[in-house]
Motif scaffolding. Structure first.
Motif, mmCIF file in Angstrom:
data_model
loop_
_atom_site.group_PDB
_atom_site.id
_atom_site.type_symbol
_atom_site.label_atom_id
_atom_site.label_comp_id
_atom_site.label_asym_id
_atom_site.label_seq_id
_atom_site.Cartn_x
_atom_site.Cartn_y
_atom_site.Cartn_z
ATOM 1 N N ASN A 119 27.651 16.898 40.178
ATOM 2 C CA ASN A 119 28.039 17.276 38.814
ATOM 3 C C ASN A 119 29.172 16.360 38.318
ATOM 4 N N LYS A 120 29.396 16.413 37.027
ATOM 5 C CA LYS A 120 30.467 15.658 36.333
ATOM 6 C C LYS A 120 30.259 14.134 36.426
ATOM 7 N N HIS A 150 28.387 19.686 31.147
ATOM 8 C CA HIS A 150 28.793 19.642 29.745
ATOM 9 C C HIS A 150 27.736 19.008 28.837
ATOM 10 N N GLN A 172 32.381 24.157 46.552
ATOM 11 C CA GLN A 172 33.823 24.418 46.573
ATOM 12 C C GLN A 172 34.272 24.775 45.167
ATOM 13 N N SER A 173 35.402 25.412 45.060
ATOM 14 C CA SER A 173 35.860 25.736 43.710
ATOM 15 C C SER A 173 36.271 24.443 42.999
ATOM 16 N N GLY A 176 32.408 22.903 39.356
ATOM 17 C CA GLY A 176 31.716 23.150 38.085
ATOM 18 C C GLY A 176 30.590 24.155 38.197
ATOM 19 N N LYS A 177 30.645 24.983 39.219
ATOM 20 C CA LYS A 177 29.585 25.960 39.431
ATOM 21 C C LYS A 177 29.516 26.968 38.277
#
Ligand SMILES: Nc1nc2c(ncn2[C@@H]2O[C@H](COP(=O)(O)OP(=O)(O)O)[C@@H](O)[C@H]2O)c(=O)[nH]1
Ligand SMILES: [Mg+2]
Ligand SMILES: [Zn+2]
Length: 303
Positions: A119-120, A150, A172-173, A176-177
């Motif tokens: 992600n990202k 996004h 992991q936190s 972007g989950k």
């Protein structure tokens, strides 16, 4: 009255159930009768309804699988009856390759398909480093999908991977989950608030797993969101299970000098030879050694 419900959320020893084929069905608060069992989100259970919104779990419908982590005798159930696990990584903050590797081993031993989501990818100055780290995994047979939570066109591409399946989303936190869940399931926030209010009066809303019914590409699908994790113990597995989950080691098994070779330090070990010849990545062999060291540690601590 007796019904089959699916557990869609749990917090401690409280569970919420819903009929598995209707996203709008009301939430039933469940208590486990008799001896406490380790139910998991995704489990199908036989329930005796005691009121409109309450019931008692009588028994569990046999699972197709259970994905969990464990340290010593502490077991953390993440999900049951899933088709695949999607491990969310991100360009920033940097993700832990150790945790990714462990999640992949767990999926492999449990015989559940695993996919990796990066992600990202819109973070231009970090994307190359993340791609470089992840480039190893397609060579092991794991697909890596790039996306940006996004960007709506990127999220809609993701739905084809999820359509018709039950997917455990983990990561992991900060990866972007939650952003992904919100992009995939527009009323996720409302559903989460509804669950929290029934389950635990709004406290600890991010610390429990929950299952969302959704429709992707016209097919009924489920997504299970799990709490962010910072460790991943696998005390439940044997040395042999871990060895066979190291997919790039498998072709060399049976070719070592010693039939009970641990592939750590033995002479004429086909796995070590393959690494020395550049066919197995040294970081993966070091990862394997850490896994076995941790199993040794669990064993020693047990006596
Ligand atoms: N640039 C960028 N930021 C993102 C993306 N997805 C999530 N974020 C941001 O990353 C942070 C953590 O996201 P969140 O969804 O809360 O992560 P979680 O802890 O995995 O649930 C938030 O500030 C998000 O806005 C993305 O695709 N691109
Ligand atoms: Mg979150
Ligand atoms: Zn060997």
């Amino acid at each position: 009255m007796s019904v089959v419900l699916q557990i869609i959320a749990n917090f401690g020893h409280q569970f919420l159930g819903q009929t598995s084929d209707n996203a709008e069905a009301s939430l039933i608060q469940l208590v486990a009768r008799g001896k406490k069992q380790g139910y998991a989100v995704g489990d199908l259970v036989n329930v005796t309804l005691t009121s409109d919104n309450q019931g008692a779990i009588e028994s569990i419908v046999p699972r197709t699988n259970l994905f969990y982590r464990s340290e010593f005798n502490k077991q953390k159930n993440l999900a049951a009856n899933i088709d695949q696990v999607a491990i969310v990584c991100a360009t920033e903050p940097a993700f832990s390759e150790e945790l990714l590797g462990r999640a992949l081993i767990c999926a492999q031993v449990t015989d559940i398909k695993a996919i990796i989501l990066l992600n990202k990818v819109d973070v231009a100055d970090k994307v190359d480093a993340a791609r470089a780290t992840l480039s190893l995994y397609p060579t092991l047979g794991y697909d890596v999908y790039e996306l940006s939570a996004h960007k709506s066109e990127s999220v809609s591409k993701l739905t084809s991977l999820l359509a018709g399946k039950s997917t455990l989303l983990m990561g992991q936190s900060g990866m972007g989950k939650s952003s992904l869940i919100n992009a995939l399931i527009p009323d996720a926030n409302i559903k989460t608030r509804e669950i929290s209010s029934v389950l635990n009066s709004g406290k600890h809303t991010t610390t429990f797993s929950r299952l969302y019914h959704c429709t992707f590409d016209g097919q009924s699908s489920t997504i299970i969101d799990s709490p962010g994790f910072e460790n991943f113990g696998m005390a439940q597995f044997s040395v042999s299970q871990i060895q066979h989950a190291m997919l790039e080691f498998v072709p060399y098994f049976g070719q070592c000098k010693f039939h009970n070779c641990s592939h750590r330090h033995e002479p004429q070990c086909a796995v070590l030879n393959a690494m020395n010849e550049g066919h197995i990545h040294p970081t993966r062999h070091a990862f394997y050694e850490r896994l076995l060291e941790q199993l040794d540690y669990y064993d020693r601590a047990a006596y």
